[in-house]
Design a protein around this motif. Structure first.
Motif, PDB file in Angstrom:
ATOM      1  N   SER A  56       0.840  -1.218   0.000  1.00 35.81           N
ATOM      2  CA  SER A  56       0.000   0.000   0.000  1.00 35.81           C
ATOM      3  C   SER A  56       0.864   1.253   0.000  1.00 35.81           C
ATOM      4  O   SER A  56       0.564   2.237  -0.671  1.00 35.81           O
ATOM      5  CB  SER A  56      -0.925   0.012   1.208  1.00 35.81           C
ATOM      6  OG  SER A  56      -1.842  -1.047   1.114  1.00 35.81           O
ATOM      7  N   ASP A  94      -5.779  -1.155  -5.009  1.00 30.11           N
ATOM      8  CA  ASP A  94      -5.188  -1.768  -3.810  1.00 30.11           C
ATOM      9  C   ASP A  94      -6.136  -2.831  -3.264  1.00 30.11           C
ATOM     10  O   ASP A  94      -7.150  -2.505  -2.651  1.00 30.11           O
ATOM     11  CB  ASP A  94      -4.906  -0.684  -2.760  1.00 30.11           C
ATOM     12  CG  ASP A  94      -3.973  -1.178  -1.658  1.00 30.11           C
ATOM     13  OD1 ASP A  94      -3.762  -2.406  -1.577  1.00 30.11           O
ATOM     14  OD2 ASP A  94      -3.468  -0.331  -0.891  1.00 30.11           O
ATOM     15  N   GLU A  95      -5.818  -4.068  -3.506  1.00 28.75           N
ATOM     16  CA  GLU A  95      -6.648  -5.217  -3.136  1.00 28.75           C
ATOM     17  C   GLU A  95      -8.097  -5.028  -3.550  1.00 28.75           C
ATOM     18  O   GLU A  95      -9.001  -5.053  -2.723  1.00 28.75           O
ATOM     19  CB  GLU A  95      -6.547  -5.473  -1.625  1.00 28.75           C
ATOM     20  CG  GLU A  95      -5.098  -5.720  -1.207  1.00 28.75           C
ATOM     21  CD  GLU A  95      -4.992  -6.240   0.207  1.00 28.75           C
ATOM     22  OE1 GLU A  95      -5.861  -7.050   0.597  1.00 28.75           O
ATOM     23  OE2 GLU A  95      -4.040  -5.859   0.913  1.00 28.75           O
TER      24      GLU A  95
HETATM   25 MG    MG Z   1      -2.210  -2.746   2.210  1.00 29.15          MG
END
Ligand code: MG
Ligand code: ADP
Length: 693
Positions: free
Chosen positions: A48, A169-170
């Motif tokens: 991240s 992000d994911e």
């Molecule tokens: Mg993360």
């Protein structure tokens, strides 16, 4: 030139004073358009952190992050906002949609921040939403969608500005396997169209569909692996996009900003989402505005009422002039100096002449009068007749209790009499209050029956012994009648004595030298002349108008004390209201921290955030003002009705400008209260805001 080139990237997180945490170490990577990159690695490995750096959410790093050859570290804050807005599309694990906005508004928010035309926004957004199979959901709110649908909306939002880089992000972390494949399919498609898609994932399966897998461990790249089909795709795209690169620079591009109207719309949506709360604040502010408006209206109402009374008791054809004493009980307020009076009359006549009035003041239209201020100590002895004995001497002695002794103004007539008739020689008149104070039940017991001894030692006057045929004096005067002094003054004990009668008493006492009239009356030819002379007199110092005007003035002073008390209450309640707004807006910033993070991630500048919050406080001010005005009108009208039925009159006058003042104050206090929360919102760190739960 690579689309995205990272050289020698290091990231440290400052922990406390001296300790630092090395989150990313010597990252060197290069990405091309058309790649679908999976970043994999254990939780806490720095994925991240890496994404936030590329996305321009965090610019505190060492090394180079070059987009189209330009290091984003060298961008100014404004250019960085522009970079996030135009070059980057963010997709988050938890979707981060703004709950109070519709799907359409969520998607177009980045365009709104760029002040794009409404029709163009809708066209662009519907196109993208259609492509993602969401055309049925346009009007819904985020809470009405499933997880997969929400993530598709988030992707649509990321795509709306046609960015070159999509950072996810994911994106599938919160989705089941079926929707996961849908989302991956979409991301792959986006990459195939020539965008660089970088996606963080935990899942091997997800990573397997990408063109390249980069593995991070403890902030270091431990693997960078290309899949077989990568070269084929990217080569084609590379050619296609070569031309575009030159005009893709962020610098020197025209910047467009959130318009005021859009800010109002956004604020409005948000306020509507928490309408009960906002109405309650507005209500709180409104209450203080009501007290302010009613206070002002009450003050002006009383003033109007009293000056109306004074007007109704003065005659438009008479000018009354009295001298104003600094200390009415001590100072001599008579026109003792004949020269002063002559000069005053001459001045008035000069003004009249200069302004083309035909009228002149002279002996033919000037009469004289006095009020109790002429006497330093007047004593009155009231003698009851045979049937109304009050003590063993048959006397009811009351000393110095009369506050007002006036000569009868020349414009008083029989219409003002409640009982009996106007007084002349050897007669005086009482106001109702005097009768009451003496303890008589009816006017008939008083009129023509009660005799009074006027005793003024300073002028050698004692009517008991003052009998003279020549001066037509017959001793103690009788009460000729009861006179009505206006509604407001009816509780005032006033004794009226004829001016000629008093001068004959003075003559008898041989005190002409010690006595001077304290007021003069000029009978004019028209109301216009009266007004002109009155205006001129009010510009002079030391003179005032009629007795009634003086009384009105006294009342106004009493009222202004009362109004000051009300003003203090209104002031305190306004301060409380201001603090209330401040607290609520401050809480709202905390509540919306995540939303602020989202707005920043899509390129909202500090200014835009500030504007959204300031607009909201402005709107609260307007709303409060309107509610306050409405309540004031309602309360005022109810008060008028109630007071009229109880008192017979309602001293409440609205002036139109009170409402503007109230609205203005409301807006000013709201905007002031909003300054601090808005500044706090603007200052929030985007990365931290997005992590906020
Ligand atoms: Mg993360
Ligand atoms: P990942 O996304 O791979 O799970 P992160 O990039 O969020 O990992 O975090 C990488 C490391 O940096 C972690 O050890 C995390 O605790 C640390 N970290 C992240 N943000 C901060 C911060 N604001 N201050 C200090 N340490 C941080």
């Amino acid at each position: 030139m690579a689309e995205l080139e990272i050289k020698g990237l290091n990231k440290y997180y400052r922990l406390g004073n001296k300790t630092k945490f090395h989150a990313l170490t010597d990252i060197n990577l290069s990405f091309e358009k058309g790649e679908l990159v999976s970043i994999v690695g254990e939780s806490g490995s720095g994925k991240s952190t890496f994404m936030n750096l590329i996305g321009g959410l965090d610019s505190d790093f060492e090394g180079e992050i070059k987009v189209n050859g330009e290091n984003i570290k060298n961008l100014t804050d404004k250019e960085l906002d522009e970079y996030r807005k135009k070059k980057i599309g963010f997709v988050f694990q938890s979707f981060n949609l703004i709950p109070h906005l519709s799907i359409l508004d969520n998607v177009t928010i980045a365009l709104t921040l760029s002040n794009v035309k409404e029709s163009e926004k809708v066209k662009k957004a519907t196109e993208i939403l259609k492509r993602l199979g969401l055309e049925q959901q346009i009007k819904k709110k985020p809470t009405q969608l499933s997880g997969g649908q929400k993530q598709r909306v988030a992707i649509a939002r990321a795509l709306i500005n046609d960015p070159e880089i999509i950072l996810a992000d994911e994106p599938t972390g919160a989705l089941d396997s079926e929707t996961t494949s849908q989302i991956l399919e979409i991301l792959k498609e986006i990459a195939d169209e020539g965008k660089l898609v970088i996606m963080v994932t935990h899942s091997e399966k997800v990573a397997s569909i990408s063109s390249r897998v980069v593995e991070v461990s403890d902030g270091k790249i431990i693997k960078d692996e290309y899949k077989s089909d990568y070269n084929k795709i990217t080569k084609e795209i590379k050619e296609d996009n070569k031309k575009e690169e030159d005009d893709a620079k962020i610098k020197h591009k025209k910047k467009t900003n959130l318009s005021f109207i859009s800010a109002v719309k956004l604020s409005f949506h948000n306020m509507w989402a928490s309408k009960v709360k906002n109405f309650l604040i507005a209500f709180g502010v409104a209450i203080s505005l009501v007290s302010l408006i009613l206070m002002l209206s009450f003050g002006s109402g009383l003033t109007d009422y009293i000056s109306g009374l004074a007007d109704s008791y003065t005659n438009p054809l008479y000018v009354s002039i009295s001298k104003v004493a600094k200390n009415p009980l001590k100072d001599n307020t008579g026109f003792n100096d004949p020269e002063e009076l002559d000069n005053l009359i001459a001045d008035i006549n000069k003004q009249l002449e200069e302004n083309d009035f035909e009228f002149r003041a002279d002996e033919s239209n000037i009469t004289y009068g006095f009020n109790k201020m002429t006497f330093t100590s007047a004593q009155f002895t009231f003698k009851a007749d045979e049937d109304n004995k009050y003590d063993e001497n048959g006397e009811n002695v009351v000393t110095n209790f009369i506050y007002f002794v006036y000569s009868t103004p020349p414009y008083y007539d029989e219409t003002k009499m409640i009982a009996g008739s106007m007084s002349g020689q050897n007669e005086i008149m009482f106001s109702k209050a005097v009768v009451r104070m003496l303890g008589y039940d009816t006017y008939d017991d008083v009129v023509g029956k009660v005799k009074v001894t006027i005793n003024i030692p300073s002028l050698n006057i004692n009517t008991e012994n003052m009998i003279s045929e020549e001066l037509n004096l017959t001793g103690n005067p009788t009460i000729s009648g009861i006179i009505d002094v206006s509604v407001m003054f009816e509780n005032f004990p006033v004794i009226y004595v004829d001016y000629d009668y008093l001068t004959s008493l003075i003559k008898f006492a041989g005190k002409e030298a010690d006595f001077a009239p304290s007021s003069i009356y000029i009978k004019t030819d028209s109301e216009k002349t009266t007004n002109f002379i009155n205006n001129y007199l009010s510009s002079l110092e030391g003179y005032s108008g009629s007795v009634e005007e003086q009384m009105a003035g006294m009342f106004n002073e009493m009222i202004s004390t009362f109004s000051t008390a009300l003003a203090v209450i209104a002031g305190i309640s306004l301060i409380v209201a201001t603090i209330m707004i401040l607290v609520v807006l401050y809480m709202s910033v905390t509540e919306r921290t995540r939303e602020i993070g989202v707005l920043k991630s899509i390129g909202a500048r500090r200014k835009d955030i500030k504007r959204i919050f300031s607009t909201e406080s402005f709107l609260i001010g307007v709303l409060s003002g309107i509610v306050g005005i409405a309540f004031s009108l309602i309360c005022g009208l109810i008060l008028i009705i109630v007071l009229k039925s109880i008192l017979g009159f309602a001293p409440i006058s609205f002036r139109w400008w009170y409402f503007f003042v109230a609205l203005g104050i409301s807006i000013v206090i709201s905007v002031l209260a909003g300054l601090f929360p808005a500044a706090k919102a603007a200052k929030l760190d985007p990365v931290e805001s997005l992590r906020h739960e």
